[in-house]
Design a protein around this motif. Structure first.
Motif, mmCIF file in Angstrom:
data_model
loop_
_atom_site.group_PDB
_atom_site.id
_atom_site.type_symbol
_atom_site.label_atom_id
_atom_site.label_comp_id
_atom_site.label_asym_id
_atom_site.label_seq_id
_atom_site.Cartn_x
_atom_site.Cartn_y
_atom_site.Cartn_z
ATOM 1 N N GLY A 626 0.820 -1.210 0.000
ATOM 2 C CA GLY A 626 0.000 0.000 0.000
ATOM 3 C C GLY A 626 0.844 1.246 0.000
ATOM 4 N N PHE A 627 1.836 1.289 -0.942
ATOM 5 C CA PHE A 627 2.771 2.415 -0.981
ATOM 6 C C PHE A 627 3.321 2.528 -2.400
ATOM 7 C CE2 PHE A 627 6.595 4.879 0.197
ATOM 8 C CZ PHE A 627 6.025 5.771 1.096
ATOM 9 N N TYR A 628 3.766 3.749 -2.759
ATOM 10 C CA TYR A 628 4.388 3.981 -4.061
ATOM 11 C C TYR A 628 5.907 3.795 -3.942
ATOM 12 C CZ TYR A 628 -0.025 6.132 -5.528
ATOM 13 O OH TYR A 628 -1.351 6.365 -5.846
ATOM 14 N N ILE A 649 6.206 9.546 -1.264
ATOM 15 C CA ILE A 649 5.322 10.573 -0.710
ATOM 16 C C ILE A 649 5.101 11.709 -1.706
ATOM 17 C CG2 ILE A 649 5.032 12.227 1.177
ATOM 18 C CD1 ILE A 649 4.837 9.323 2.064
ATOM 19 N N VAL A 650 6.103 11.963 -2.571
ATOM 20 C CA VAL A 650 6.019 13.082 -3.520
ATOM 21 C C VAL A 650 4.772 12.978 -4.387
ATOM 22 C CG1 VAL A 650 7.156 14.178 -5.499
ATOM 23 C CG2 VAL A 650 8.499 13.513 -3.515
ATOM 24 N N ILE A 651 4.304 11.759 -4.630
ATOM 25 C CA ILE A 651 3.099 11.579 -5.441
ATOM 26 C C ILE A 651 1.897 12.311 -4.840
ATOM 27 C CG2 ILE A 651 1.380 9.801 -6.067
ATOM 28 C CD1 ILE A 651 3.695 8.047 -6.954
ATOM 29 N N LEU A 652 1.875 12.449 -3.521
ATOM 30 C CA LEU A 652 0.769 13.161 -2.871
ATOM 31 C C LEU A 652 0.769 14.652 -3.229
ATOM 32 C CD1 LEU A 652 0.668 11.693 0.755
ATOM 33 C CD2 LEU A 652 -0.284 10.752 -1.365
ATOM 34 N N LEU A 653 1.930 15.184 -3.641
ATOM 35 C CA LEU A 653 2.025 16.621 -3.915
ATOM 36 C C LEU A 653 1.283 17.022 -5.178
ATOM 37 C CD1 LEU A 653 5.826 17.230 -3.172
ATOM 38 C CD2 LEU A 653 3.902 17.180 -1.559
ATOM 39 N N ALA A 654 1.112 16.069 -6.097
ATOM 40 C CA ALA A 654 0.469 16.373 -7.385
ATOM 41 C C ALA A 654 -1.039 16.415 -7.213
ATOM 42 C CB ALA A 654 0.874 15.338 -8.423
ATOM 43 N N ARG A 706 -9.047 8.021 -2.924
ATOM 44 C CA ARG A 706 -9.245 8.238 -1.492
ATOM 45 C C ARG A 706 -8.647 7.090 -0.700
ATOM 46 N NH1 ARG A 706 -14.035 10.562 1.727
ATOM 47 N NH2 ARG A 706 -13.988 9.437 3.702
ATOM 48 N N GLU A 707 -8.864 5.860 -1.163
ATOM 49 C CA GLU A 707 -8.390 4.680 -0.435
ATOM 50 C C GLU A 707 -6.866 4.630 -0.406
ATOM 51 O OE1 GLU A 707 -10.705 4.682 -2.818
ATOM 52 O OE2 GLU A 707 -12.419 4.522 -1.439
ATOM 53 N N ARG A 708 -6.234 4.910 -1.557
ATOM 54 C CA ARG A 708 -4.774 4.874 -1.602
ATOM 55 C C ARG A 708 -4.170 6.029 -0.803
ATOM 56 N NH1 ARG A 708 -3.019 2.851 -7.728
ATOM 57 N NH2 ARG A 708 -3.847 0.736 -7.492
ATOM 58 N N LEU A 709 -4.812 7.167 -0.830
ATOM 59 C CA LEU A 709 -4.367 8.294 -0.018
ATOM 60 C C LEU A 709 -4.363 7.906 1.453
ATOM 61 C CD1 LEU A 709 -3.649 11.314 0.382
ATOM 62 C CD2 LEU A 709 -6.115 11.792 0.379
ATOM 63 N N GLN A 710 -5.403 7.249 1.904
ATOM 64 C CA GLN A 710 -5.482 6.832 3.301
ATOM 65 C C GLN A 710 -4.386 5.827 3.650
ATOM 66 O OE1 GLN A 710 -9.808 5.908 2.902
ATOM 67 N NE2 GLN A 710 -9.991 6.884 4.910
ATOM 68 N N GLN A 711 -4.081 4.934 2.713
ATOM 69 C CA GLN A 711 -3.037 3.935 2.974
ATOM 70 C C GLN A 711 -1.670 4.605 3.118
ATOM 71 O OE1 GLN A 711 -4.594 1.251 -0.357
ATOM 72 N NE2 GLN A 711 -3.606 -0.248 0.983
ATOM 73 N N VAL A 712 -1.363 5.570 2.247
ATOM 74 C CA VAL A 712 -0.082 6.269 2.348
ATOM 75 C C VAL A 712 -0.028 7.096 3.634
ATOM 76 C CG1 VAL A 712 1.427 7.999 1.282
ATOM 77 C CG2 VAL A 712 0.245 6.314 -0.151
ATOM 78 N N LEU A 713 -1.135 7.740 3.976
ATOM 79 C CA LEU A 713 -1.166 8.541 5.201
ATOM 80 C C LEU A 713 -0.994 7.678 6.445
ATOM 81 C CD1 LEU A 713 -4.008 11.104 4.370
ATOM 82 C CD2 LEU A 713 -1.540 11.530 4.463
ATOM 83 N N HIS A 714 -1.404 6.431 6.364
ATOM 84 C CA HIS A 714 -1.203 5.511 7.491
ATOM 85 C C HIS A 714 0.288 5.408 7.815
ATOM 86 C CE1 HIS A 714 -2.139 2.055 10.095
ATOM 87 N NE2 HIS A 714 -1.011 1.533 9.623
ATOM 88 N N TYR A 715 1.111 5.303 6.776
ATOM 89 C CA TYR A 715 2.563 5.270 6.984
ATOM 90 C C TYR A 715 3.090 6.642 7.386
ATOM 91 C CZ TYR A 715 2.790 0.727 4.555
ATOM 92 O OH TYR A 715 2.646 -0.588 4.194
ATOM 93 N N LEU A 716 2.632 7.661 6.687
ATOM 94 C CA LEU A 716 3.144 9.005 6.899
ATOM 95 C C LEU A 716 2.958 9.470 8.339
ATOM 96 C CD1 LEU A 716 4.249 11.536 5.192
ATOM 97 C CD2 LEU A 716 1.914 12.391 5.423
ATOM 98 N N LEU A 717 1.848 9.100 8.948
ATOM 99 C CA LEU A 717 1.505 9.602 10.277
ATOM 100 C C LEU A 717 1.844 8.623 11.395
ATOM 101 C CD1 LEU A 717 -1.905 11.235 9.317
ATOM 102 C CD2 LEU A 717 0.358 12.280 9.419
ATOM 103 N N ASP A 718 2.608 7.594 11.054
ATOM 104 C CA ASP A 718 3.063 6.609 12.039
ATOM 105 C C ASP A 718 4.390 7.080 12.622
ATOM 106 O OD1 ASP A 718 3.996 4.399 13.467
ATOM 107 O OD2 ASP A 718 3.235 2.955 12.003
ATOM 108 N N PRO A 801 -1.515 10.731 15.674
ATOM 109 C CA PRO A 801 -0.644 9.786 14.997
ATOM 110 C C PRO A 801 -1.332 8.430 14.782
ATOM 111 C CG PRO A 801 0.482 10.813 16.862
ATOM 112 C CD PRO A 801 -0.972 11.148 16.983
ATOM 113 N N THR A 802 -0.836 7.659 13.837
ATOM 114 C CA THR A 802 -1.363 6.329 13.575
ATOM 115 C C THR A 802 -1.305 5.489 14.843
ATOM 116 O OG1 THR A 802 -0.642 6.451 11.268
ATOM 117 C CG2 THR A 802 -1.046 4.257 12.190
ATOM 118 N N GLY A 803 -2.439 4.874 15.182
ATOM 119 C CA GLY A 803 -2.494 4.036 16.374
ATOM 120 C C GLY A 803 -2.891 4.771 17.636
ATOM 121 N N SER A 804 -3.060 6.113 17.547
ATOM 122 C CA SER A 804 -3.366 6.894 18.749
ATOM 123 C C SER A 804 -4.845 6.911 19.076
ATOM 124 C CB SER A 804 -2.885 8.337 18.563
ATOM 125 O OG SER A 804 -3.655 8.990 17.548
ATOM 126 N N GLY A 805 -5.680 6.582 18.088
ATOM 127 C CA GLY A 805 -7.119 6.699 18.278
ATOM 128 C C GLY A 805 -7.633 8.111 18.096
#
Length: 882
Positions: A626-628, A649-654, A706-718, A801-805
């Protein structure tokens, strides 16, 4: 009411300068802090610039392309320079410039070994203030070199403060201040403060000199008429220059003393000392060093004439006290009646008050006292880092008629850039460590500039797109070590952002937008033709600014053979597309002809998005993780290089949000867009394409669903991955315990998390993209998340953060990352700021704790500042986050 009535004094000066009514920016802090060791001055056979003109030669050799000095100023063409020289009676050399290690001497690359601070500047430089901390003991030149040479890459840099030389406060604080009475009348105040407990002696030599433009045998910038400085009377010098005109320089005696001693020499190389070749004059560049340090009385010209002059003040400064020196430089046309009369201090005080008023009108009143202090010093550093930059490739390659013939290797650096001729004041990354422009750096500098000097920001962007910068093929010059290098294409983003920032201030400058848009079309075409090797809308580009972030050296052929499908290269071009689309749509509001080009960029973005999702069958997206990722295409196989880094992560900038009503008002664009969406539905399956928000009037154009954005953000915010207490790491912390290893034959290519400096020289001494926090990419991400929030609003919540609730919308996530970045510069209850690292002076010492350094990047675990210590270019983006 006249609009001028609403402007403060500094804003009026800016307006006068913009309209070219008064040349308020003719003088400024445009003097480099390091001219030695630069590519411009390198005439070696092998391109070893650091060795060809080292620090030890700098005091004796006349520079060809520029000048350097300590806390100095010069005119905007670098003809006449002023700076300080100091001698504490202990040092082996006169302190005329900042010392540091070359790229091969430092255990982590080049590194300045001094403490100096930019304290204030107005945009027109009508007021300037800087500080240099000069030890009273002998400066440890040799120890700094030896200690760092003997340290491994696993150890930190050995800094000046580590030598103990500042213990017991045995140092001078040297403050340099400048105030303009008029564009060509500059008041100079040098304040020397003895921080020690005993009286200490100090030689202060305010020095003024002409750039050597007469020794090279060329016309153009090299004038045949040699300039001259001559003593007139009563501490007054006459300075004559063919194009600058006549100026006067006056030094005020210290109270109770006679007129200070004046020293004269020529700004010419001491060839006899360096090369065993007879000098053309007995009075050479290092004369003041010989006179002061070695007592060589015949080193200076007794006729009191030359091209370099200094005022010699021999001070005894009591413990805890200060001495102030006053000087004045002015053109004969703007000569004051009384150079050191009562109005001298009044002008200084007036300029200080005007600078305070200017920033008060531009900095939020809601900032805390410390936040305001950081903001002001960030702006000061940004303004002090402007530099006169002169480099003509054709002349440099040929060598000069009056100099010995050049003998160079066949592969000469920058040989393909013979059109390039730079002779301008340019915003630099760091005037010591990077005293040359880098196009992707300057984009971030100018966004930070936009609020205080939008005209300078716009003119710099126009300059880089001019034909004497841009290559005829459309490429923008990268940096002087390799103008053909490939930097991320962020100049278009800077053009668009600065247009929008100034539009918010009531200045919709469509002429600027049109000018840059036309030139950017050429640059975009270069990218498409040169960096999409296979013609499949997947882009390469080498480092793309992030040096060692990949498994392989991405600027060289792959050890595996085949091709690298770069996720960041492709994402940058998608980012380029949506930025150009937004500009075209803005211009189309008044000129329907731009609807056609808007359609072109819309469809080009869709083509890149399609390739991102389909190349090799699966695209650059890895479904398992679930990452580029970057993908290796070799022997008809596609292999994901599973390094979780900013590359993915740069893919999110576009991403761009478009106003639905604006689109509806452009019938030509709307018609073609709808045709594309209806007939190419396979392209839109895996991207967010022109979907309308539920609660707002916005359309979204972005690569991830939306789904892929959420998957990348899961890593980004961990916090065990990208999210540091101080921002977003360049490499996931996951790779600390799980290094990525790619074996080839008997060799392993390895990527592991390194929160601070690199432990390898493979990609150059300053390659540090495997863990640290970098402001430019963080800033772009903060902006991108805001754009996603414009579309999704509260309809999309993620755990942060990821896992914080704790659930946040993407606007709140953007604010949280901004808060973490800002915390690098904000003190805790003890007064400690993370950027300070282990240096306790900045948190406990009264003479240090109000001072801030703006580093190149920051440790991913501790937030401590690393790399270049004065990179107030892109790190000045802090002013947009506080």
């Amino acid at each position: 009411m006249n609009q001028k009535d609403n402007l403060d004094a500094e804003s009026l000066r800016l307006a006068e300068d913009t309209r070219r009514e008064k040349n308020w920016k003719r003088w400024g802090p445009y003097l480099a802090e390091r001219q030695w060791g630069t590519v411009r001055e390198d005439y070696s056979t092998d391109g070893s610039s650091w060795d060809y003109l080292p620090h030890d030669h700098a005091r004796r050799r006349a520079y060809r392309w520029g000048e350097d000095g300590l806390l100095g100023i010069c005119d905007r063409e670098g003809r006449l320079c002023f700076a300080l020289a100091l001698w504490n009676g202990q040092d082996p050399i006169l302190k005329e410039r900042l010392f540091g290690l070359t790229n091969t001497e430092g255990n982590h690359g080049e590194d300045v070994k001094e403490y100096y601070f930019y304290l204030d500047s107005s945009p027109t430089h009508s007021y300037l203030k800087a500080l240099y901390k000069y030890p009273q003991k002998e400066f440890p030149y040799t120890r700094l070199v030896e200690e760092n040479r003997n340290r491994s890459k696993d150890l930190g840099e050995f800094e000046l403060i580590d030598t103990g030389i500042f213990e017991e406060n045995k140092y001078f604080d040297i403050f340099a201040e400048y105030a303009k009475a008029s564009p060509n009348d500059i008041l100079i105040k040098i304040t020397v403060v003895n921080r020690g407990s005993e009286t200490a002696k100090l030689h202060v030599l305010p020095t003024i000199w002409f750039k050597n433009s007469w020794s090279w045998g060329r016309t153009g910038e090299s004038y045949w008429t040699k300039p001259c400085i001559e003593y007139k009377k009563d501490g007054e010098l006459l300075l004559s220059h063919e194009t600058l005109g006549k100026f006067r320089f006056i030094a005020e005696p210290i109270l109770g003393q006679n007129t200070p001693n004046f020293l004269f020499t020529e700004n010419e190389t001491n060839s006899e000392r360096l090369f065993n070749v007879e000098n053309s004059t007995p009075y050479v560049k290092d004369a003041f060093h010989q006179y002061i340090v070695h007592g060589q009385k015949d080193a200076i010209n007794p006729k009191m004439v030359g091209t370099k002059a200094a005022v010699q003040y021999c001070l005894e400064v009591p413990a805890g006290e200060e001495v102030t020196l006053r000087l004045r430089l002015f053109s004969e046309e703007e000569a004051p009646a009384h150079p050191f009369g009562q109005n001298f201090q009044q002008i200084f005080q007036q300029r200080i008050c005007e600078t305070e008023e200017f920033y008060k009108n531009r900095i939020s009143s809601e900032l805390s006292q410390h936040e305001n202090l950081v903001t002001r010093q960030a702006y000061a550093g940004l303004l002090w880092s402007k530099q006169f930059y002169h480099y003509g490739i054709k002349d440099w390659l040929e060598g000069d008629p009056s100099q010995p013939p050049l003998q160079r290797n066949e592969e000469v650096r920058n040989a393909d850039w013979t059109h390039l001729y730079n002779r301008d004041v340019i915003s630099m990354p760091d005037k010591w460590e990077y005293p040359w422009y880098a196009t992707w750096d300057v984009a971030f500098h100018l966004v930070a500039f936009a609020k205080i000097d939008p005209d300078f920001a716009k003119q710099q962007l126009i300059l880089f797109l001019r034909e004497w910068y841009m290559h005829p093929n459309g490429q923008l010059p990268a940096y002087e070590f390799d103008f053909s290098g490939t930097n991320p294409p962020v100049i278009p983003w800077a053009c668009w952002r600065i247009y929008k920032i100034t539009a918010e201030q009531g200045q919709k400058d469509r002429i600027f937008l049109t000018r840059v848009f036309q030139k950017l079309l050429l640059n975009f075409t270069w990218w498409v033709n040169r960096k999409d090797v296979a013609g499949k809308n997947i882009f390469a580009g080498g480092f793309l600014g992030m040096d060692n972030i990949g498994v392989f050296d991405r600027s060289k052929p792959l050890p595996t053979g085949g091709e690298l499908q770069q996720a960041d290269g492709t994402a940058w071009m998608a980012f380029y597309c949506v930025t150009m689309l937004a500009m075209a749509l803005e211009l189309a509001e008044e000129d329907p002809a731009y609807e056609d080009i808007a359609s072109k960029f819309f469809e080009h973005f869709m083509a890149i998005a399609e390739a991102t999702n389909t190349i090799g069958g699966t695209g650059l997206w890895d479904e398992e993780d679930g990452f580029y990722y970057d993908w290796l295409a070799v022997d008809s196989k596609y292999i994901p290089l599973k390094v979780r880094s900013l590359v993915g992560i740069v893919i999110l900038l576009a991403v761009e949000t478009l106003d639905f009503q604006v689109i509806q008002n452009l019938p030509g664009f709307t018609k073609r867009m709808h045709w594309f969406l209806e007939n190419r539905q396979n392209v839109t399956e895996y991207i967010s394409c022109m979907k309308k928000a539920k609660a707002t009037n916005h359309l979204l154009l972005a690569i991830p669903t939306r789904e892929r954005l959420q998957q990348v953000l899961h890593y980004l915010l961990d916090e065990n991955e990208f999210l540091s207490p101080y921002g977003i790491r360049s490499l996931s912390r996951f790779h600390l315990e799980h290094p990525y290893v790619f074996p080839i034959d008997d060799r392993e290519y390895r990527v592991e998390y390194l929160p601070g400096e690199s432990n390898s020289s493979l990609f150059g001494g300053n390659s540090n993209w495997r863990g640290p926090i970098w402001f430019p990419l963080n800033y772009l991400l903060v902006e991108a998340l805001d754009r996603y929030y414009q579309f999704y609003g509260d309809d999309l919540l993620v755990e942060c953060p990821t896992g914080s609730g704790q659930m946040m919308n993407l606007g709140q996530v953007s604010q949280e990352i901004s808060r973490r970045l800002a915390s690098i510069f904000l003190p805790d209850t003890r007064g400690y700021c993370p950027w300070q690292g282990k240096n306790q002076y900045f948190s406990v010492d009264a003479y240090w704790r109000h001072l801030t350094l703006f580093h190149e990047y920051f440790c991913g675990d501790t937030g401590s500042g690393l790399g270049a210590s004065h990179q107030t270019g892109w790190t000045a983006l802090i002013v947009r986050l506080l």
